[in-house]
Design an enzyme around this catalytic site. Structure first.
Site, mmCIF file in Angstrom:
data_model
loop_
_atom_site.group_PDB
_atom_site.id
_atom_site.type_symbol
_atom_site.label_atom_id
_atom_site.label_comp_id
_atom_site.label_asym_id
_atom_site.label_seq_id
_atom_site.Cartn_x
_atom_site.Cartn_y
_atom_site.Cartn_z
ATOM 1 N N ARG A 44 0.862 -1.177 0.000
ATOM 2 C CA ARG A 44 0.000 0.000 0.000
ATOM 3 C C ARG A 44 0.900 1.230 0.000
ATOM 4 O O ARG A 44 1.231 1.787 1.037
ATOM 5 C CB ARG A 44 -0.928 -0.037 1.225
ATOM 6 C CG ARG A 44 -2.173 -0.885 1.012
ATOM 7 C CD ARG A 44 -3.188 -0.201 0.107
ATOM 8 N NE ARG A 44 -3.553 1.094 0.670
ATOM 9 C CZ ARG A 44 -4.502 1.291 1.592
ATOM 10 N NH1 ARG A 44 -5.245 0.283 2.009
ATOM 11 N NH2 ARG A 44 -4.755 2.497 2.062
ATOM 12 N N ARG B 198 -3.754 3.631 -2.951
ATOM 13 C CA ARG B 198 -5.166 3.811 -2.671
ATOM 14 C C ARG B 198 -5.426 5.293 -2.422
ATOM 15 O O ARG B 198 -4.823 5.881 -1.536
ATOM 16 C CB ARG B 198 -5.552 2.975 -1.434
ATOM 17 C CG ARG B 198 -7.003 3.065 -1.021
ATOM 18 C CD ARG B 198 -7.963 2.437 -2.017
ATOM 19 N NE ARG B 198 -7.735 1.014 -2.226
ATOM 20 C CZ ARG B 198 -7.395 0.486 -3.425
ATOM 21 N NH1 ARG B 198 -7.267 1.246 -4.492
ATOM 22 N NH2 ARG B 198 -7.212 -0.800 -3.548
ATOM 23 N N GLU C 3 -11.016 6.873 -1.776
ATOM 24 C CA GLU C 3 -11.437 5.467 -1.660
ATOM 25 C C GLU C 3 -10.847 4.815 -0.412
ATOM 26 O O GLU C 3 -10.666 3.605 -0.359
ATOM 27 C CB GLU C 3 -11.054 4.689 -2.932
ATOM 28 C CG GLU C 3 -11.725 5.255 -4.166
ATOM 29 C CD GLU C 3 -12.323 4.224 -5.107
ATOM 30 O OE1 GLU C 3 -12.274 3.022 -4.820
ATOM 31 O OE2 GLU C 3 -12.846 4.650 -6.150
ATOM 32 N N HIS D 264 -14.210 1.092 -3.948
ATOM 33 C CA HIS D 264 -14.447 1.013 -2.502
ATOM 34 C C HIS D 264 -15.475 2.044 -2.093
ATOM 35 O O HIS D 264 -15.381 3.199 -2.487
ATOM 36 C CB HIS D 264 -13.150 1.294 -1.730
ATOM 37 C CG HIS D 264 -12.012 0.432 -2.175
ATOM 38 N ND1 HIS D 264 -11.332 0.680 -3.349
ATOM 39 C CD2 HIS D 264 -11.469 -0.682 -1.635
ATOM 40 C CE1 HIS D 264 -10.411 -0.266 -3.500
ATOM 41 N NE2 HIS D 264 -10.476 -1.093 -2.487
ATOM 42 N N LYS E 108 -12.589 -5.919 -8.504
ATOM 43 C CA LYS E 108 -12.673 -5.925 -7.037
ATOM 44 C C LYS E 108 -13.625 -4.846 -6.539
ATOM 45 O O LYS E 108 -13.588 -3.715 -7.019
ATOM 46 C CB LYS E 108 -11.276 -5.661 -6.431
ATOM 47 C CG LYS E 108 -11.291 -5.496 -4.914
ATOM 48 C CD LYS E 108 -9.951 -5.005 -4.351
ATOM 49 C CE LYS E 108 -10.111 -4.691 -2.853
ATOM 50 N NZ LYS E 108 -8.947 -3.997 -2.275
ATOM 51 N N ARG F 221 -15.427 -12.155 4.266
ATOM 52 C CA ARG F 221 -14.005 -12.390 4.050
ATOM 53 C C ARG F 221 -13.664 -13.877 4.169
ATOM 54 O O ARG F 221 -12.552 -14.300 3.890
ATOM 55 C CB ARG F 221 -13.171 -11.595 5.072
ATOM 56 C CG ARG F 221 -13.345 -10.072 4.938
ATOM 57 C CD ARG F 221 -12.488 -9.326 5.958
ATOM 58 N NE ARG F 221 -12.684 -7.881 5.876
ATOM 59 C CZ ARG F 221 -12.047 -7.069 5.042
ATOM 60 N NH1 ARG F 221 -11.157 -7.566 4.192
ATOM 61 N NH2 ARG F 221 -12.277 -5.767 5.051
ATOM 62 N N GLN G 168 -10.416 -6.538 8.677
ATOM 63 C CA GLN G 168 -9.430 -7.560 8.300
ATOM 64 C C GLN G 168 -9.059 -8.417 9.509
ATOM 65 O O GLN G 168 -8.802 -7.914 10.594
ATOM 66 C CB GLN G 168 -8.166 -6.899 7.726
ATOM 67 C CG GLN G 168 -8.385 -6.366 6.324
ATOM 68 C CD GLN G 168 -7.177 -5.604 5.800
ATOM 69 O OE1 GLN G 168 -6.169 -5.464 6.476
ATOM 70 N NE2 GLN G 168 -7.305 -5.114 4.582
#
Length: 254
Positions: free
Chosen positions: A49, A83, A87, A144, A171, A214, A237
């Site tokens: 990222r 990113r 988003e 997103h 995605k 997930r 996550q």
């Protein structure tokens, strides 16, 4: 999903969802520590990222850091992601810088996948898809929504658009405001996978309510799931070790 995306030795779109873990270091030293730590985990793919990286706007420093990361990760597939703040990312850069950053990185041949946001100018998305494919780099085309879960038709429509634009891995990540939203995301995933997709897709419902999404990718049709090493890059996550255990249990009983 007939088509499998093979990245190094990892087959995305076959069997249990593959686990991707983000690197979120701000400095080169932090990134090197992170890469060393990730080598010890049971994961399939690493995502850099780069919007967290303090020198993201200096292409030479990005390339130098990338070289170190690539060396340390060995044969683990690497996704390169800037990113945008709109988003859920850390920074905003100009459209021109965004294109140049992703194109330059794809051309190094040191990443396996780049992430391109769907809501960029269509011409820019096409430019990046073409540049990546010329260098045998795959593309995630992503979207997103951190505020809400759009209607099912809209989720499917965005995934189809990502596929039409040449994304190898469409995605979408959406935020649930209630449990019905989680079902909407799962149903959209199922419809896309069963009726429209000719390649693996990646979907998730975020935060605590969405955690189930997930885990159930193999059942509903999402081929990749994001797990956290130490610091999560998005809400919901799950730590990698727990994630692998659950995915394995679900895989054996499916």
């Amino acid at each position: 999903m007939e088509k499998i995306v093979k990245v190094k030795d990892v087959l995305i779109g076959e069997g249990a969802p593959k686990i991707c873990v983000p690197m979120v270091g701000e400095t080169l030293e932090q990134l090197k520590e992170e890469a060393a730590y990730l080598r010890t985990l049971d994961l399939d793919i690493v995502e850099w990222r780069v919007d967290f990286f303090e020198h993201v706007e200096d292409l030479e420093q990005v390339k130098a850091a990338l070289k170190e990361i690539r060396t340390m990760l060995g044969n683990i597939p690497l996704v390169f992601t800037f990113r945008s703040a709109r988003e859920g990312g850390e920074k905003e850069i100009s459209a021109a810088s965004y294109v140049e950053l992703n194109r330059t990185v794809a051309e190094t041949g040191q990443v396996d996948i780049i992430d391109v946001e769907l809501f960029n100018e269509e011409a820019d998305v096409k430019t990046l898809v073409e540049a990546a494919h010329q260098h045998k780099v795959y593309v995630i085309i992503s979207n997103h929504d951190f505020q809400k879960t759009p209607p099912k038709e809209e989720i499917v429509s965005r995934l189809r658009k990502a596929q039409e634009l040449g994304g190898d891995l469409p995605k979408i990540a959406v935020m649930p405001t209630n449990t019905a939203d989680v079902l909407t995301l799962l149903d959209a995933t199922r419809t896309m996978a069963e009726e429209h997709a000719d390649r693996p897709i990646i979907t998730m419902s975020m935060a605590g309510k969405g955690v189930v999404s997930r885990l159930t990718g193999e059942l509903f049709g999402s081929a990749l799931t994001f797990g956290a090493a130490k610091k999560a890059s998005a809400p919901g996550q799950i730590p990698v070790t727990e994630l692998r255990e659950i995915l394995t249990v679900l895989h054996h009983h499916s």
